[in-house]
Design an enzyme around this catalytic site. Structure first.
Site, PDB file in Angstrom:
ATOM      1  N   GLY A  19       5.676   3.041 -10.377  1.00 37.41           N
ATOM      2  CA  GLY A  19       5.292   1.682 -10.740  1.00 37.41           C
ATOM      3  C   GLY A  19       6.109   0.628 -10.016  1.00 37.41           C
ATOM      4  O   GLY A  19       6.523  -0.362 -10.610  1.00 37.41           O
ATOM      5  N   THR A  21       6.005  -1.839  -6.314  1.00 37.79           N
ATOM      6  CA  THR A  21       4.939  -2.675  -5.733  1.00 37.79           C
ATOM      7  C   THR A  21       3.751  -1.816  -5.328  1.00 37.79           C
ATOM      8  O   THR A  21       2.589  -2.196  -5.543  1.00 37.79           O
ATOM      9  CB  THR A  21       5.485  -3.443  -4.512  1.00 37.79           C
ATOM     10  OG1 THR A  21       6.617  -4.191  -4.939  1.00 37.79           O
ATOM     11  CG2 THR A  21       4.451  -4.383  -3.930  1.00 37.79           C
ATOM     12  N   ALA A  22       4.015  -0.650  -4.731  1.00 36.88           N
ATOM     13  CA  ALA A  22       2.900   0.192  -4.256  1.00 36.88           C
ATOM     14  C   ALA A  22       2.037   0.658  -5.431  1.00 36.88           C
ATOM     15  O   ALA A  22       0.799   0.583  -5.383  1.00 36.88           O
ATOM     16  CB  ALA A  22       3.449   1.392  -3.483  1.00 36.88           C
ATOM     17  N   SER A  46       8.979   5.390 -14.467  1.00 45.65           N
ATOM     18  CA  SER A  46      10.180   5.677 -15.243  1.00 45.65           C
ATOM     19  C   SER A  46      11.128   4.489 -15.158  1.00 45.65           C
ATOM     20  O   SER A  46      11.648   4.179 -14.081  1.00 45.65           O
ATOM     21  CB  SER A  46      10.846   6.935 -14.675  1.00 45.65           C
ATOM     22  OG  SER A  46      12.176   6.968 -15.062  1.00 45.65           O
ATOM     23  N   ILE A  49      14.538   5.437 -13.868  1.00 44.89           N
ATOM     24  CA  ILE A  49      14.714   5.550 -12.414  1.00 44.89           C
ATOM     25  C   ILE A  49      14.646   4.162 -11.772  1.00 44.89           C
ATOM     26  O   ILE A  49      15.411   3.846 -10.880  1.00 44.89           O
ATOM     27  CB  ILE A  49      13.645   6.488 -11.809  1.00 44.89           C
ATOM     28  CG1 ILE A  49      13.862   7.904 -12.324  1.00 44.89           C
ATOM     29  CG2 ILE A  49      13.677   6.453 -10.285  1.00 44.89           C
ATOM     30  CD1 ILE A  49      12.806   8.899 -11.897  1.00 44.89           C
ATOM     31  N   ALA A  57       9.237 -10.431   1.439  1.00 44.76           N
ATOM     32  CA  ALA A  57       8.575 -11.277   2.434  1.00 44.76           C
ATOM     33  C   ALA A  57       7.264 -10.612   2.835  1.00 44.76           C
ATOM     34  O   ALA A  57       7.193  -9.389   2.963  1.00 44.76           O
ATOM     35  CB  ALA A  57       9.469 -11.449   3.654  1.00 44.76           C
ATOM     36  N   LYS A  85       5.591 -19.097   3.274  1.00 49.65           N
ATOM     37  CA  LYS A  85       6.156 -18.556   4.516  1.00 49.65           C
ATOM     38  C   LYS A  85       5.184 -18.821   5.665  1.00 49.65           C
ATOM     39  O   LYS A  85       4.014 -18.409   5.583  1.00 49.65           O
ATOM     40  CB  LYS A  85       6.388 -17.043   4.345  1.00 49.65           C
ATOM     41  CG  LYS A  85       6.809 -16.347   5.625  1.00 49.65           C
ATOM     42  CD  LYS A  85       7.087 -14.878   5.413  1.00 49.65           C
ATOM     43  CE  LYS A  85       7.325 -14.204   6.753  1.00 49.65           C
ATOM     44  NZ  LYS A  85       7.492 -12.755   6.637  1.00 49.65           N
ATOM     45  N   LEU A 340       6.824   3.453   0.003  1.00 48.48           N
ATOM     46  CA  LEU A 340       7.970   4.160   0.570  1.00 48.48           C
ATOM     47  C   LEU A 340       7.751   5.669   0.591  1.00 48.48           C
ATOM     48  O   LEU A 340       8.369   6.375   1.385  1.00 48.48           O
ATOM     49  CB  LEU A 340       9.232   3.816  -0.224  1.00 48.48           C
ATOM     50  CG  LEU A 340       9.597   2.316  -0.211  1.00 48.48           C
ATOM     51  CD1 LEU A 340      10.743   2.029  -1.177  1.00 48.48           C
ATOM     52  CD2 LEU A 340       9.956   1.850   1.190  1.00 48.48           C
ATOM     53  N   ILE A 353       4.619  -4.068   2.579  1.00 50.75           N
ATOM     54  CA  ILE A 353       3.681  -4.359   1.493  1.00 50.75           C
ATOM     55  C   ILE A 353       2.267  -4.457   2.067  1.00 50.75           C
ATOM     56  O   ILE A 353       1.298  -4.000   1.459  1.00 50.75           O
ATOM     57  CB  ILE A 353       4.094  -5.653   0.749  1.00 50.75           C
ATOM     58  CG1 ILE A 353       5.443  -5.419   0.044  1.00 50.75           C
ATOM     59  CG2 ILE A 353       3.030  -6.078  -0.252  1.00 50.75           C
ATOM     60  CD1 ILE A 353       6.042  -6.651  -0.592  1.00 50.75           C
TER      61      ILE A 353
END
Ligand SMILES: Cc1cc2nc3c(=O)[nH]c(=O)nc-3n(C[C@H](O)[C@H](O)[C@H](O)COP(=O)(O)OP(=O)(O)OC[C@H]3O[C@@H](n4cnc5c(N)ncnc54)[C@H](O)[C@@H]3O)c2cc1C
Length: 505
Positions: A19, A21-22, A46, A49, A57, A85, A340, A353
């Site tokens: 859980g 961003t991905a 979790s 974790i 950005a 940005k 990741l 992202i």
């Protein structure tokens, strides 16, 4: 792979593991777009974790996520301490003290089919020495500290401002979580201890949680972060390292006090064996030092980071380790890795992202509702590999085309680079041409600014740029510069725009 699924077996089950961003971006988009009678979505995370908690950005494509989710931009900015940005400023990447901006949007405009850079290059032979920034609305607004929405700036001559966001990573994940849960995603709290595999097919059959329960699904999205709980620990997919081109393997991260200049751009400053980012949010500044542990120890890296802050640190630097590269397959059996878990490229061009976003788009393009077909998996992997490799090339370009004196940088300048990047550089060096292949992420304007900014000088330009007379060319260039500066003069300051439209609580 599961081949016996019938429509009347109930919805196709998607289980998202993680859980960050991905995970929450996948959950939110899928919950919004997939018909609920055919798909169920569960996410396990979790709190113990936690998440990596960086990733602040973005690039302009993220606006599409807001549009798909029907999110009001001002609400989103308020909820995430967001700022606007317009690009990334690179300091010290060519010679010491050099400075250029990779700004979003257009630089100049073409005449007919001939891209702008050829007229700019010819102009230089006539003594028209204004930098690319002067022809780019985004760059000029960024340096002036101005911002307004693109719709207020669109002109026939140049197009409008194009923006992305800086935001707080934790707030963003929470924002997406609320959205996803409101749209029917089931969230389970718990630590996954292991995954079991089907003895016949080899697919992941279920994941086991610490409380002894199990969750099974038809498709698993591995968003578990660096460790790749399913894609690597369960399926042993393998990892292709890119460290020979991108040798940095550590980051030290620290937040610093807000109140300093809220620039409408990210800054990336080259250091002796890496680089440092500065990402201004409404309430604080995000900072990090990406470096090569073979060239610098952690104490030195920490001093470099802290010396480079422009406001007081809000804690001690946090250390992160990574190995740049990608999974050998992004989709393996009934597991697709995102974020990741899929691989890592340093945040120099704020692409991670976005790679999650485009992976979700691609999963939806090849989404099964029954058996997973190898042709879909192959197409998904081929397209994702292409996308990652082109982003990788763009990042390598910053390292390779440098003129810094330190041994780390000289090694980067001397290293052989991928053929695909050599071809891009050679083409530009010959006659200023830039080719964008297939669905490559970065535009011609992006490659142009970075190649010029890093000191690559073309030997010639496209002969079509000789069309206008000298006088016509000078007038054309002057008109563009004037349009940029007049437009920027009418824009509000970035801080004033934030205060008026989307000030966070
Ligand atoms: C130093 C650094 C700077 C970055 N900067 C940028 C940037 O500026 N822009 C950008 O686009 N990207 C950036 N990124 C990348 C960005 O942070 C990630 O792409 C993004 O945060 C997605 O992370 P994630 O969700 O894949 O992983 P994580 O945030 O690590 O989330 C993993 C999730 O899996 C869960 N999990 C793990 N194991 C288990 C288990 N056993 N049981 C249950 N749950 C488990 C965790 O609890 C967590 O919820 C940066 C990355 C780094 C390292």
């Amino acid at each position: 792979m599961r081949g016996d699924r019938e429509v009347n077996e109930g919805p196709f089950r998607i289980l998202i593991v993680g859980g960050g961003t991905a995970g929450w971006m996948s959950a939110a988009i899928m919950a919004r777009l997939l018909p609920k009678q055919h798909y169920s979505i569960t996410l396990i995370e979790s709190e113990e974790i936690g998440t990596v908690g960086v990733g602040e950005a973005t690039i302009p494509q993220i606006q599409l996520v807001n549009a798909v989710l029907g999110i009001d931009e001002d609400d989103f900015m308020r909820a995430t301490q967001g700022t606007f940005k317009l690009g990334i400023e690179f300091v010290g990447w060519g010679i010491a003290d050099s400075r250029y901006i990779h700004a979003f949007g257009n630089t100049g405009r073409p005449i007919g089919r001939t891209p702008f850079q050829h007229f700019w290059l010819r102009g230089r032979t006539l003594g028209e020495l204004a930098t690319l920034d002067s022809y780019c609305l985004n760059a000029a607004a960024a340096y002036a500290g101005k911002f307004t929405r693109g719709t207020d700036t669109r002109s026939k001559t140049l197009g409008g401002l194009v923006h992305a966001f800086h935001f707080d990573a934790g707030s963003y994940a929470r924002f997406l979580r609320h959205y996803a849960e409101r749209h029917g995603v089931r969230r389970l709290e718990g630590r996954i201890t292991h995954a079991t595999r089907d003895g016949d097919s080899g697919d992941v059959a279920s994941v086991a949680l610490g409380d002894g329960s199990r969750q099974a699904a038809d498709l698993y999205l591995d968003c578990s972060g660096f460790r790749g709980l399913l894609i690597e620990e369960a399926l042993h997919t393998g990892y292709e390292e890119w460290t020979r081109w991108l040798p940095c393997d550590r980051a030290l991260v620290v937040q610093s006090a807000g109140g300093a200049d809220i620039t409408p751009y990210t800054r990336a400053t080259a250091k002796q064996a890496g680089w440092q980012w500065r990402i201004p949010l409404q309430n604080r500044i995000g900072n990090g030092h990406v470096y090569c542990s073979g060239a610098l120890d952690e104490d030195e890296a920490s001093s470099v980071l802290l010396d480079g802050l422009d406001s007081a640190p809000l804690g001690d630097p946090r250390s992160l380790r990574f190995t740049t590269g990608r999974r050998k397959a992004f989709w393996n059996r009934n597991v697709v890795a995102l974020g990741l878990a899929a691989g890592f490229m340093e945040p120099l061009e704020s692409t991670s992202i976005h790679l999650v976003q485009s992976a979700i788009e691609r999963i939806l393009k090849f989404l099964p509702n029954g058996p997973i077909r190898p042709a879909d998996v192959e197409a998904y992997n081929a397209q994702t590999i292409f996308e990652w490799e082109r982003v990788r090339d763009f990042i390598i370009l910053h390292y390779h085309a440098n003129a810094r004196p330190e041994p780390f940088w000289q090694q980067c300048a001397a290293m052989p680079v991928p053929d695909s990047l050599t071809a891009k550089i050679d083409l530009f060096r010959a006659n200023g041409r830039i080719e964008r292949f297939h669905e490559e992420l970065f535009s011609e304007a992006g490659w142009l600014q970075v190649m010029v900014g890093q000191g690559i000088a073309p030997l010639g330009y496209d002969p079509f740029a000789d069309g206008p007379s000298d006088v016509e060319l000078r007038e054309f260039l002057a008109l563009l510069r004037q349009t940029v500066s007049r437009s920027v003069a009418t824009m509000p300051a970035h801080a004033a725009f934030l205060a008026e439209h989307c000030r966070a609580a």
